[in-house]
Design a protein around this motif. Structure first.
Motif, PDB file in Angstrom:
ATOM      1  N   SER A 339       0.799  -1.235   0.000  1.00 52.08           N
ATOM      2  CA  SER A 339       0.000   0.000   0.000  1.00 52.08           C
ATOM      3  C   SER A 339       0.825   1.276   0.000  1.00 52.08           C
ATOM      4  CB  SER A 339      -0.941   0.005   1.215  1.00 52.08           C
ATOM      5  OG  SER A 339      -1.734  -1.163   1.240  1.00 52.08           O
ATOM      6  N   THR A 340       2.127   1.171  -0.187  1.00 43.26           N
ATOM      7  CA  THR A 340       2.971   2.370  -0.211  1.00 43.26           C
ATOM      8  C   THR A 340       3.817   2.371  -1.476  1.00 43.26           C
ATOM      9  OG1 THR A 340       4.824   1.327   0.976  1.00 43.26           O
ATOM     10  CG2 THR A 340       3.085   2.346   2.312  1.00 43.26           C
ATOM     11  N   PRO A 341       4.254   3.532  -1.922  1.00 45.41           N
ATOM     12  CA  PRO A 341       5.114   3.596  -3.125  1.00 45.41           C
ATOM     13  C   PRO A 341       6.408   2.804  -2.929  1.00 45.41           C
ATOM     14  CG  PRO A 341       4.308   5.775  -2.526  1.00 45.41           C
ATOM     15  CD  PRO A 341       3.946   4.875  -1.391  1.00 45.41           C
ATOM     16  N   GLU A 342       6.950   2.293  -4.014  1.00 49.33           N
ATOM     17  CA  GLU A 342       8.161   1.483  -3.930  1.00 49.33           C
ATOM     18  C   GLU A 342       9.354   2.276  -3.420  1.00 49.33           C
ATOM     19  OE1 GLU A 342       8.956  -0.454  -7.599  1.00 49.33           O
ATOM     20  OE2 GLU A 342       7.143  -1.702  -7.526  1.00 49.33           O
ATOM     21  N   ASP A 343       9.336   3.588  -3.627  1.00 57.97           N
ATOM     22  CA  ASP A 343      10.460   4.415  -3.170  1.00 57.97           C
ATOM     23  C   ASP A 343      10.199   5.037  -1.800  1.00 57.97           C
ATOM     24  OD1 ASP A 343       8.495   6.175  -3.906  1.00 57.97           O
ATOM     25  OD2 ASP A 343       9.808   7.480  -5.093  1.00 57.97           O
ATOM     26  N   ALA A 344       9.180   4.557  -1.092  1.00 56.43           N
ATOM     27  CA  ALA A 344       8.858   5.099   0.233  1.00 56.43           C
ATOM     28  C   ALA A 344       9.983   4.796   1.215  1.00 56.43           C
ATOM     29  CB  ALA A 344       7.543   4.513   0.742  1.00 56.43           C
ATOM     30  N   THR A 345      10.220   5.749   2.122  1.00 57.41           N
ATOM     31  CA  THR A 345      11.224   5.559   3.172  1.00 57.41           C
ATOM     32  C   THR A 345      10.525   5.494   4.526  1.00 57.41           C
ATOM     33  OG1 THR A 345      11.554   7.952   3.342  1.00 57.41           O
ATOM     34  CG2 THR A 345      13.031   6.720   1.867  1.00 57.41           C
ATOM     35  N   VAL A 346      11.142   4.753   5.448  1.00 54.15           N
ATOM     36  CA  VAL A 346      10.506   4.470   6.732  1.00 54.15           C
ATOM     37  C   VAL A 346      11.500   4.714   7.865  1.00 54.15           C
ATOM     38  CG1 VAL A 346       9.280   2.742   8.113  1.00 54.15           C
ATOM     39  CG2 VAL A 346       9.117   2.684   5.607  1.00 54.15           C
ATOM     40  N   ALA A 347      11.032   5.365   8.907  1.00 48.51           N
ATOM     41  CA  ALA A 347      11.783   5.428  10.163  1.00 48.51           C
ATOM     42  C   ALA A 347      11.140   4.411  11.101  1.00 48.51           C
ATOM     43  CB  ALA A 347      11.726   6.830  10.764  1.00 48.51           C
ATOM     44  N   ALA A 348      11.835   3.323  11.339  1.00 52.71           N
ATOM     45  CA  ALA A 348      11.272   2.219  12.124  1.00 52.71           C
ATOM     46  C   ALA A 348      11.865   2.218  13.535  1.00 52.71           C
ATOM     47  CB  ALA A 348      11.557   0.885  11.442  1.00 52.71           C
ATOM     48  N   ILE A 349      10.994   1.947  14.501  1.00 53.41           N
ATOM     49  CA  ILE A 349      11.373   1.990  15.911  1.00 53.41           C
ATOM     50  C   ILE A 349      11.750   0.595  16.392  1.00 53.41           C
ATOM     51  CG2 ILE A 349      10.631   2.644  18.236  1.00 53.41           C
ATOM     52  CD1 ILE A 349      10.671   4.977  16.271  1.00 53.41           C
ATOM     53  N   GLY A 350      12.952   0.439  16.961  1.00 53.69           N
ATOM     54  CA  GLY A 350      13.342  -0.817  17.595  1.00 53.69           C
ATOM     55  C   GLY A 350      13.951  -1.830  16.653  1.00 53.69           C
ATOM     56  N   ASN A 351      14.195  -3.035  17.177  1.00 58.18           N
ATOM     57  CA  ASN A 351      14.887  -4.074  16.423  1.00 58.18           C
ATOM     58  C   ASN A 351      14.104  -4.607  15.237  1.00 58.18           C
ATOM     59  OD1 ASN A 351      17.158  -3.987  17.948  1.00 58.18           O
ATOM     60  ND2 ASN A 351      16.801  -5.878  19.066  1.00 58.18           N
ATOM     61  N   THR A 352      12.786  -4.398  15.228  1.00 59.21           N
ATOM     62  CA  THR A 352      11.987  -4.841  14.091  1.00 59.21           C
ATOM     63  C   THR A 352      12.470  -4.196  12.799  1.00 59.21           C
ATOM     64  OG1 THR A 352      10.098  -5.062  15.575  1.00 59.21           O
ATOM     65  CG2 THR A 352       9.627  -5.057  13.235  1.00 59.21           C
ATOM     66  N   GLU A 354      15.253  -4.096  11.545  1.00 60.59           N
ATOM     67  CA  GLU A 354      16.204  -4.931  10.812  1.00 60.59           C
ATOM     68  C   GLU A 354      15.514  -5.771   9.745  1.00 60.59           C
ATOM     69  OE1 GLU A 354      19.841  -8.103  11.720  1.00 60.59           O
ATOM     70  OE2 GLU A 354      18.386  -7.634  13.291  1.00 60.59           O
ATOM     71  N   TRP A 355      14.268  -6.170  10.014  1.00 58.08           N
ATOM     72  CA  TRP A 355      13.550  -7.029   9.089  1.00 58.08           C
ATOM     73  C   TRP A 355      12.847  -6.256   7.977  1.00 58.08           C
ATOM     74  CZ3 TRP A 355      13.553 -12.257   8.893  1.00 58.08           C
ATOM     75  CH2 TRP A 355      14.119 -12.928   9.972  1.00 58.08           C
ATOM     76  N   LEU A 356      12.614  -4.979   8.199  1.00 55.37           N
ATOM     77  CA  LEU A 356      11.729  -4.238   7.309  1.00 55.37           C
ATOM     78  C   LEU A 356      12.205  -4.192   5.856  1.00 55.37           C
ATOM     79  CD1 LEU A 356       9.649  -1.246   8.439  1.00 55.37           C
ATOM     80  CD2 LEU A 356      10.717  -1.170   6.188  1.00 55.37           C
ATOM     81  N   PRO A 357      13.464  -3.895   5.550  1.00 51.85           N
ATOM     82  CA  PRO A 357      13.874  -3.877   4.138  1.00 51.85           C
ATOM     83  C   PRO A 357      13.680  -5.231   3.457  1.00 51.85           C
ATOM     84  CG  PRO A 357      15.480  -2.731   5.496  1.00 51.85           C
ATOM     85  CD  PRO A 357      14.551  -3.424   6.437  1.00 51.85           C
ATOM     86  N   TYR A 358      13.984  -6.307   4.159  1.00 49.24           N
ATOM     87  CA  TYR A 358      13.853  -7.643   3.575  1.00 49.24           C
ATOM     88  C   TYR A 358      12.395  -7.991   3.283  1.00 49.24           C
ATOM     89  CZ  TYR A 358      13.484 -12.755   3.567  1.00 49.24           C
ATOM     90  OH  TYR A 358      13.165 -14.057   3.261  1.00 49.24           O
ATOM     91  N   LEU A 359      11.501  -7.652   4.212  1.00 44.73           N
ATOM     92  CA  LEU A 359      10.108  -8.082   4.093  1.00 44.73           C
ATOM     93  C   LEU A 359       9.239  -7.104   3.306  1.00 44.73           C
ATOM     94  CD1 LEU A 359       9.594  -9.445   7.723  1.00 44.73           C
ATOM     95  CD2 LEU A 359       9.817 -10.789   5.624  1.00 44.73           C
ATOM     96  N   THR A 360       9.686  -5.873   3.110  1.00 48.21           N
ATOM     97  CA  THR A 360       8.848  -4.887   2.430  1.00 48.21           C
ATOM     98  C   THR A 360       9.465  -4.287   1.175  1.00 48.21           C
ATOM     99  OG1 THR A 360       9.719  -2.973   3.650  1.00 48.21           O
ATOM    100  CG2 THR A 360       7.927  -4.225   4.692  1.00 48.21           C
ATOM    101  N   ASN A 361      10.762  -4.470   0.985  1.00 43.07           N
ATOM    102  CA  ASN A 361      11.482  -3.804  -0.110  1.00 43.07           C
ATOM    103  C   ASN A 361      11.383  -2.284  -0.001  1.00 43.07           C
ATOM    104  OD1 ASN A 361      12.443  -6.146  -1.447  1.00 43.07           O
ATOM    105  ND2 ASN A 361      10.423  -6.445  -2.385  1.00 43.07           N
TER     106      ASN A 361
END
Length: 459
Positions: A339-352, A354-361
């Motif tokens: 549901s987000t653009p492929e070039d979207a950037t994310v500020a993620a909180i905590g150790n989770t 680490e997984w975000l780039p792998y699971l969401t691209n």
């Protein structure tokens, strides 16, 4: 040669590749997902480490009883659990397995000088190098130390050199790739973020056996480790003690804690029962050894299980111990991917994060993962920014960190899972409440364990 998604600059693809290939094969031939493999592979590898530790115990201690006790200690020691059962254990646990098996081969090589062990040792050294660079140093350092402690012959020296050369040959394709893509100096850069070689302060910490820095308990095992050193020195048995001290000085590796099991085991099986026998009546002589073994191992199994499950706050691991992703996180990440653009950037909180780039691209803007390849300064900066963001108690704090770091994420990902690397904490529970009340952050997805906010920028 760049792994995208981990900060806008990405991460240099200089990692030892063996486990990448293993995981890729497992993804192809098994029904398990990447997350499930991250849970299962460390468990299976650590179980194999315990079995290998039994055989290492036979080489070091000489009896099945002592070897079995030592292997049980290895399997329940908090430091071993911390390093190998978290998600990073996908790499660390197999590397530790190669190192323990390689240590068995090392001992047999220098005690028998049979050339057949040279080939096996060289292959294991190469596999270790292709798995984890720290354990490659542990493996090579152990060969040098055991040669000095056991052999010191010209034949043994030549066999050690042969093991080293064969290991380099096995790892040569990766070393050639790293040199062509990044230069071998990148290996020196990353070592500086892990203490490097001959870390004086790290050696002092490692040799402070009485307390693991990642457990709130002063473990009984650590006390037995310390007693084992004293008894070994008193009996002038310097093999394990010299190995422990040597590795502590050279690299300060957690492998030292594993070796501590082989110093602790004789205390349980021999020295404590003998001490009780010297001061007690005859009936106690017969039950004391069994009682000591049951009591100590019962303590170890219970404390190890409590530590692994982080019950009663017994684990203070900066890695948050757990694999740091659950079903709620997976659902939220699926939303980000779909549901987000492929070039979207994310500020993620905590150790989770680490997984975000792998699971969401999608690209995360904060995170220390892989930054060690850029050197100590970059790694430290990324760690500080990540910690500042992840420990923010309010939405205004989040805004302040974003402004100070000139970061403009499209989304903020907040998860209740796992800890915060480098702090042993979780993010404050008040954060989501203030984010919901803020005009700058609009809640676009939420479930029981995580929330996604879209950042509202003024035009």
């Amino acid at each position: 040669t760049i792994i995208e998604g981990y900060t806008p600059s990405g991460v240099p693809f200089a990692y030892p590749p063996l486990m990448f290939y293993v995981i890729a094969v497992l993804l192809k031939i098994t029904p398990f997902s990447g997350v499930e493999i991250a849970w299962l592979l460390p468990i299976l590898s650590t179980g194999a480490v315990v079995v290998a530790s039994y055989y290492l115990g036979l080489e070091l201690l000489g009896t099945r009883k002592d070897a079995a006790i030592a292997a049980t200690i290895v399997g329940t020691w908090p430091e071993v659990i911390r390093m190998n059962l978290a998600a990073g254990g996908m790499v660390r646990a197999p590397a530790l397995l190669f190192t323990v098996v390689g240590s068995v081969v090392e001992l047999r090589l220098f005690r028998t000088n049979e050339w057949s062990y040279t080939g096996v040792g060289g292959v294991l050294f190469g596999l270790t190098t292709l798995t984890h660079p720290v354990y490659a140093v542990v493996f090579g350092s152990s060969y040098l130390l055991l040669y000095v402690l056991i052999d010191r012959s010209r034949r043994g020296f030549l066999q050690g050199v042969a093991v080293c050369l064969l290991g380099v040959v096995v790892a040569a394709p990766w070393l050639f790739f790293v040199n062509q893509a990044h230069g071998l100096e990148i290996l020196l850069k990353t070592s500086s973020t892990q203490g490097g070689l001959f870390p004086l302060f790290g050696a002092v910490k490692t040799l402070a056996f009485l307390h693991s820095p990642y457990s709130v308990l002063v473990t009984l095992y650590s006390a037995l480790f310390f007693l084992g050193i004293l008894f070994s020195i008193a009996k002038r048995e310097f093999l394990i003690v010299g190995w422990v001290v040597g590795l502590s000085v050279i690299i300060g590796s957690p492998f030292v804690y594993l070796l501590g099991a082989f110093l602790a085991a004789p205390i349980i099986t021999t020295h404590l029962p003998n001490a009780i026998a010297n001061v007690s009546a005859p009936p106690l002589h017969r039950v004391a050894p069994l009682f000591i073994v049951i009591a100590v191992l019962g303590y170890g199994i219970l404390s190890g299980a409590l530590y692994g499950g982080d019950y009663l706050g017994m684990s203070s691991s900066p890695d948050g111990f757990a694999t740091s992703v659950d079903e709620d996180d997976l659902d939220s990440m699926q939303y980000l991917q779909q549901s987000t653009p492929e070039d979207a950037t994310v500020a993620a909180i905590g150790n989770t994060a680490e997984w975000l780039p792998y699971l969401t691209n999608r690209t995360i803007l904060f995170g220390p993962w892989g930054m060690e390849w850029y050197g100590h300064e970059r790694f430290t900066t990324e760690m500080q920014q990540y910690s500042q963001l992840s420990t923010c108690p309010t939405a205004s704090c989040i805004s302040t960190v974003l402004n100070e770091t000139d970061a403009n994420p499209d989304f903020i990902f907040v998860s209740d899972t796992g800890g915060i690397w480098g702090s042993g904490k979780t993010h404050p529970v008040s954060l989501s409440e203030t984010m919901n009340q803020s005009d700058k952050y609009r809640l676009v997805y939420s479930n029981d364990g995580s929330q996604i906010y879209q950042v509202q920028y003024s035009s």
